[in-house]
Write a protein that holds these residues in place. Structure first.
Motif, PDB file in Angstrom:
ATOM      1  N   THR A 156      39.160  30.450  38.798  1.00 40.92           N
ATOM      2  CA  THR A 156      39.423  31.881  38.967  1.00 40.92           C
ATOM      3  C   THR A 156      40.706  32.116  39.748  1.00 40.92           C
ATOM      4  N   ASP A 157      40.926  31.317  40.777  1.00 41.75           N
ATOM      5  CA  ASP A 157      42.151  31.439  41.567  1.00 41.75           C
ATOM      6  C   ASP A 157      43.382  31.179  40.693  1.00 41.75           C
ATOM      7  N   MET A 158      43.298  30.151  39.839  1.00 40.10           N
ATOM      8  CA  MET A 158      44.410  29.869  38.922  1.00 40.10           C
ATOM      9  C   MET A 158      44.628  31.022  37.956  1.00 40.10           C
ATOM     10  N   TYR A 159      43.519  31.582  37.462  1.00 35.68           N
ATOM     11  CA  TYR A 159      43.627  32.684  36.504  1.00 35.68           C
ATOM     12  C   TYR A 159      44.330  33.882  37.143  1.00 35.68           C
ATOM     13  N   LEU A 160      43.963  34.232  38.388  1.00 40.83           N
ATOM     14  CA  LEU A 160      44.581  35.365  39.070  1.00 40.83           C
ATOM     15  C   LEU A 160      46.039  35.081  39.416  1.00 40.83           C
ATOM     16  N   GLN A 161      46.326  33.816  39.659  1.00 40.31           N
ATOM     17  CA  GLN A 161      47.700  33.454  39.981  1.00 40.31           C
ATOM     18  C   GLN A 161      48.622  33.663  38.786  1.00 40.31           C
ATOM     19  N   VAL A 162      48.109  33.404  37.576  1.00 36.87           N
ATOM     20  CA  VAL A 162      48.907  33.565  36.362  1.00 36.87           C
ATOM     21  C   VAL A 162      48.904  35.025  35.898  1.00 36.87           C
ATOM     22  N   HIS A 163      47.739  35.657  35.961  1.00 36.96           N
ATOM     23  CA  HIS A 163      47.591  37.023  35.466  1.00 36.96           C
ATOM     24  C   HIS A 163      47.779  38.002  36.630  1.00 36.96           C
ATOM     25  N   THR A 164      49.004  38.215  36.994  1.00 38.43           N
ATOM     26  CA  THR A 164      49.316  39.038  38.170  1.00 38.43           C
ATOM     27  C   THR A 164      49.224  40.533  37.875  1.00 38.43           C
ATOM     28  N   GLY A 165      49.160  40.919  36.635  1.00 36.32           N
ATOM     29  CA  GLY A 165      49.157  42.343  36.298  1.00 36.32           C
ATOM     30  C   GLY A 165      47.778  42.939  36.130  1.00 36.32           C
ATOM     31  N   LEU A 166      46.731  42.260  36.595  1.00 34.02           N
ATOM     32  CA  LEU A 166      45.376  42.778  36.437  1.00 34.02           C
ATOM     33  C   LEU A 166      45.151  43.991  37.322  1.00 34.02           C
ATOM     34  N   SER A 167      44.335  44.899  36.826  1.00 31.76           N
ATOM     35  CA  SER A 167      43.968  46.066  37.620  1.00 31.76           C
ATOM     36  C   SER A 167      42.925  45.686  38.659  1.00 31.76           C
ATOM     37  N   GLU A 168      42.730  46.599  39.627  1.00 24.82           N
ATOM     38  CA  GLU A 168      41.732  46.356  40.671  1.00 24.82           C
ATOM     39  C   GLU A 168      40.340  46.232  40.069  1.00 24.82           C
ATOM     40  N   GLU A 169      40.068  47.041  39.066  1.00 21.27           N
ATOM     41  CA  GLU A 169      38.757  46.988  38.423  1.00 21.27           C
ATOM     42  C   GLU A 169      38.522  45.639  37.751  1.00 21.27           C
ATOM     43  N   GLU A 170      39.549  45.093  37.090  1.00 24.44           N
ATOM     44  CA  GLU A 170      39.411  43.790  36.437  1.00 24.44           C
ATOM     45  C   GLU A 170      39.203  42.680  37.459  1.00 24.44           C
ATOM     46  N   LYS A 171      39.897  42.771  38.569  1.00 21.57           N
ATOM     47  CA  LYS A 171      39.706  41.773  39.626  1.00 21.57           C
ATOM     48  C   LYS A 171      38.291  41.834  40.194  1.00 21.57           C
ATOM     49  N   ILE A 172      37.782  43.051  40.346  1.00 17.50           N
ATOM     50  CA  ILE A 172      36.408  43.203  40.853  1.00 17.50           C
ATOM     51  C   ILE A 172      35.411  42.554  39.898  1.00 17.50           C
ATOM     52  N   LYS A 173      35.613  42.740  38.595  1.00 16.51           N
ATOM     53  CA  LYS A 173      34.728  42.114  37.601  1.00 16.51           C
ATOM     54  C   LYS A 173      34.751  40.593  37.738  1.00 16.51           C
ATOM     55  N   ILE A 174      35.936  40.054  37.989  1.00 16.10           N
ATOM     56  CA  ILE A 174      36.063  38.601  38.070  1.00 16.10           C
ATOM     57  C   ILE A 174      35.354  38.057  39.302  1.00 16.10           C
ATOM     58  N   TYR A 175      35.609  38.674  40.469  1.00 17.69           N
ATOM     59  CA  TYR A 175      34.998  38.067  41.663  1.00 17.69           C
ATOM     60  C   TYR A 175      33.515  38.348  41.731  1.00 17.69           C
ATOM     61  N   CYS A 176      33.024  39.380  41.007  1.00 16.84           N
ATOM     62  CA  CYS A 176      31.581  39.622  40.949  1.00 16.84           C
ATOM     63  C   CYS A 176      30.864  38.562  40.108  1.00 16.84           C
ATOM     64  N   ALA A 177      31.609  37.840  39.284  1.00 15.47           N
ATOM     65  CA  ALA A 177      30.993  36.771  38.481  1.00 15.47           C
ATOM     66  C   ALA A 177      30.722  35.519  39.296  1.00 15.47           C
ATOM     67  N   LEU A 178      31.320  35.425  40.480  1.00 12.35           N
ATOM     68  CA  LEU A 178      31.099  34.265  41.353  1.00 12.35           C
ATOM     69  C   LEU A 178      29.770  34.392  42.087  1.00 12.35           C
ATOM     70  N   ASN A 179      29.091  33.293  42.217  1.00 13.91           N
ATOM     71  CA  ASN A 179      27.886  33.244  43.049  1.00 13.91           C
ATOM     72  C   ASN A 179      28.308  32.740  44.426  1.00 13.91           C
ATOM     73  N   TYR A 180      28.445  33.652  45.374  1.00 12.48           N
ATOM     74  CA  TYR A 180      28.986  33.293  46.679  1.00 12.48           C
ATOM     75  C   TYR A 180      28.054  32.389  47.477  1.00 12.48           C
ATOM     76  N   GLU A 181      26.749  32.482  47.161  1.00 11.63           N
ATOM     77  CA  GLU A 181      25.792  31.636  47.884  1.00 11.63           C
ATOM     78  C   GLU A 181      25.945  30.168  47.498  1.00 11.63           C
ATOM     79  N   LYS A 182      26.616  29.909  46.342  1.00 12.85           N
ATOM     80  CA  LYS A 182      26.811  28.524  45.900  1.00 12.85           C
ATOM     81  C   LYS A 182      28.250  28.054  46.108  1.00 12.85           C
ATOM     82  N   LEU A 183      28.982  28.767  46.961  1.00 15.83           N
ATOM     83  CA  LEU A 183      30.317  28.314  47.344  1.00 15.83           C
ATOM     84  C   LEU A 183      30.226  27.502  48.628  1.00 15.83           C
TER      85      LEU A 183
END
Length: 542
Positions: A386-413
């Motif tokens: 995900t970090d690599m994806y955001l690094q390449v796709h710099t033009g994402l909207s705030e809403e798209e970024k929220i969708k991406i980080y909501c897909a992460l399970n933070y309890e398993k990080l």
């Protein structure tokens, strides 16, 4: 004696024959019924056959039988023609009653089990040349049965090289006793017929394979032959011929036990099929077979280039269909070990495709969320991708970024991943707050509060509790954690409203805290200036 030619016969538009109608009608019931009492008339007649089996060549063969007083040598090289032609012309009766060609060919077919292997191949090759004419399958079915009967006896020696070609001299199978070095192991004894059956057309291969399945032939051997047939036939041939071969092979593999089909070979045929634009039904069958064994795949298998004309690098849609097929039987039928293997493979795949600048957010999220949460013990690999994806796709909207980080399970990080995320400016600020809050929840039982002094603030959202360790209020913390568990693809509006409400509460809280800090600072200054005894004041969160 003058030859009478009072019957003109047009055979399939290929050739026209002038024959004696009385001679042919005496052996051919079809012509006898057609002419009736007009056989003896002097006028010439014409007959047109549009579906004569074997065409002009076979009609000439049958005419020789009639002109030779009902005598002809029946051999493996002509029995298929004679059998189908005698059925078509109804040559099961004659004037003398002693020359019944259909009966004679049927009698010869019954002795097929004693033919040499090469004779069988000659006959079956001619049978398929007769297709798709009607009444031509009787001898074909007998040939297929005899052919499979020879192959089912795995200990039976292979015919010697001189008999493995349809053009070789006929030697009785019982006399084929030569052996070669390749017969020293059971594998060669089970597959010695592969090369010989390459003469079969796709229609005949389908017929043979279905018959082999019904007779409980080893599915592993059948699948090996089908892959061998596909590779041999696709080495040469037109695109249409290759497509027909690949579709037939896929359809036949589909009816086998999939566990007996080589996974590596399935990917080999897939790469051929992708360039041939095969039928959708055959493509779906192939994807189902591959998907069912996806725990055996490697990253190299999955990195399939995108279809021609597409701007993204890899065929992500194909991989998603593989995953769908893998999960088709249900999680209950998929072992935890298989799930973890596929999840590990997908982590590698997602990291590989993440840098693709043309990969859409929807496809990236679909890859992450295709497998159930239980498939992964850790989400660190997904976070790095995900970090690599955001690094390449710099033009994402705030809403798209929220969708991406909501897909992460933070309890398993891991702790390291959470710490990195908390400082990662590519993620939305809410994502960093959420990661920190999740970390605090896990560490809450380990941290001992040293100051239990708390202050209570009356805010528009109600009484909010402010801790003395720089934490946000408990209600906001629960809201943030709850937001992370929302299913963003199906609850976009709910998530957006929830985050907006949370942001409003935090903003109001910060304003009130700032006012209180200003007031307390003024009180402290006034007391110091009046040299009054200082008193302990409640600690406020920043």
């Amino acid at each position: 004696m003058a030859v009478c030619c009072d019957l003109e016969v047009d055979v399939n538009g290929e050739e026209t024959f002038m024959v004696d109608k009385k001679v042919l009608a005496s052996y051919c019931g079809r012509l006898s019924k057609l002419f009736g009492k007009s056989i003896g008339s002097a006028r010439n007649l014409k007959v047109i056959f549009n579906d004569f089996p074997g065409g002009a060549e076979n009609f000439e063969l049958l005419s020789r039988f009639c002109y030779n007083n009902g005598r002809i040598d029946i051999t493996p090289s002509n029995i298929s023609f004679l059998y189908s032609g005698s059925q078509f012309m109804e040559m099961n009766n004659s004037v003398s009653g002693t020359h019944n060609l259909l009966e004679e060919t049927e009698k010869s077919l019954k002795g097929m089990n004693y033919w040499a292997w090469s004779e069988l191949l000659i006959t079956i090759k001619q049978c398929q040349d007769l297709l798709p004419f009607p009444n031509s399958s009787g001898s074909l079915e007998k040939c297929v049965d005899s052919l499979i009967g020879r192959m089912t006896t795995s200990s039976e020696p292979s015919p010697c090289p001189s008999t493995s070609s349809p053009d070789s001299s006929g030697v009785r199978f019982s006399c084929d006793t030569r052996s070669t070095e390749s017969l020293k192991n059971s594998s060669s004894r089970a597959t010695w017929w592969f090369e010989d059956l390459l003469i079969l057309s796709t229609n005949l291969v389908e017929m043979v394979i279905k018959s082999m399945v019904l007779r409980k032939f080893d599915h592993a051997i059948i699948s090996r032959f089908l892959f061998y047939y596909q590779k041999s036939k696709c080495y040469t041939g037109t695109p249409d011929e290759k497509r027909n071969v690949v579709e037939t092979v896929i359809d036949m593999l589909y009816i086998l036990d999939w566990n007996s089909v080589s996974f590596k070979s399935l990917f080999g045929i897939l790469r051929v099929a992708l360039n041939l634009n095969i039928r959708k039904c055959s493509r779906t069958k192939l994807e189902s077979m591959i998907g069912s064994q996806m725990d055996q795949a490697t990253l190299d298998n999955m990195l399939i280039p995108s279809p021609y004309g597409m701007n993204y690098l890899y065929n992500v849609n194909l991989v998603l269909r593989f995953l769908k097929a893998f999960l088709h039987g249900g999680i209950s039928q998929t072992s935890p070990t298989q799930l973890r293997k596929v999840a590990s493979l997908m982590d590698l795949y997602i990291a590989e495709v993440a840098p693709d600048p043309c990969l859409k957010v929807s496809k990236f999220l679909a890859l992450i969320m295709a497998l159930p949460d239980s498939a992964r013990d850790s989400y660190d690999g997904i976070y790095r991708a995900t970090d690599m994806y955001l690094q390449v796709h710099t033009g994402l909207s705030e809403e798209e970024k929220i969708k991406i980080y909501c897909a992460l399970n933070y309890e398993k990080l891991s702790v390291e991943a959470r710490n990195h995320l908390s400082q990662n400016k590519r993620f939305p600020s809410k994502g960093a707050v959420q990661a920190l809050m999740s970390q605090q929840v896990k560490l809450k039982s380990l941290v001992k509060a040293t100051d239990k002094t708390k202050c209570y603030i009356d805010s528009p959202s109600g009484a909010l509790e402010i801790g003395n360790k720089g934490k946000k209020n408990e209600a906001s913390e629960q809201s943030v954690l709850y937001a992370g568990k929302l299913d963003s693809p199906t609850n976009n509006e709910k998530l957006r409203a929830h985050l907006q409400g949370m942001q409003w509460r935090v903003t109001e809280l910060e304003k009130i805290c700032l006012k209180m800090q200003t007031q307390m600072t003024k009180i402290k200054k006034s007391r110091v200036s009046s040299q009054s005894t200082p008193r302990s004041l409640p600690k406020l969160c920043s």
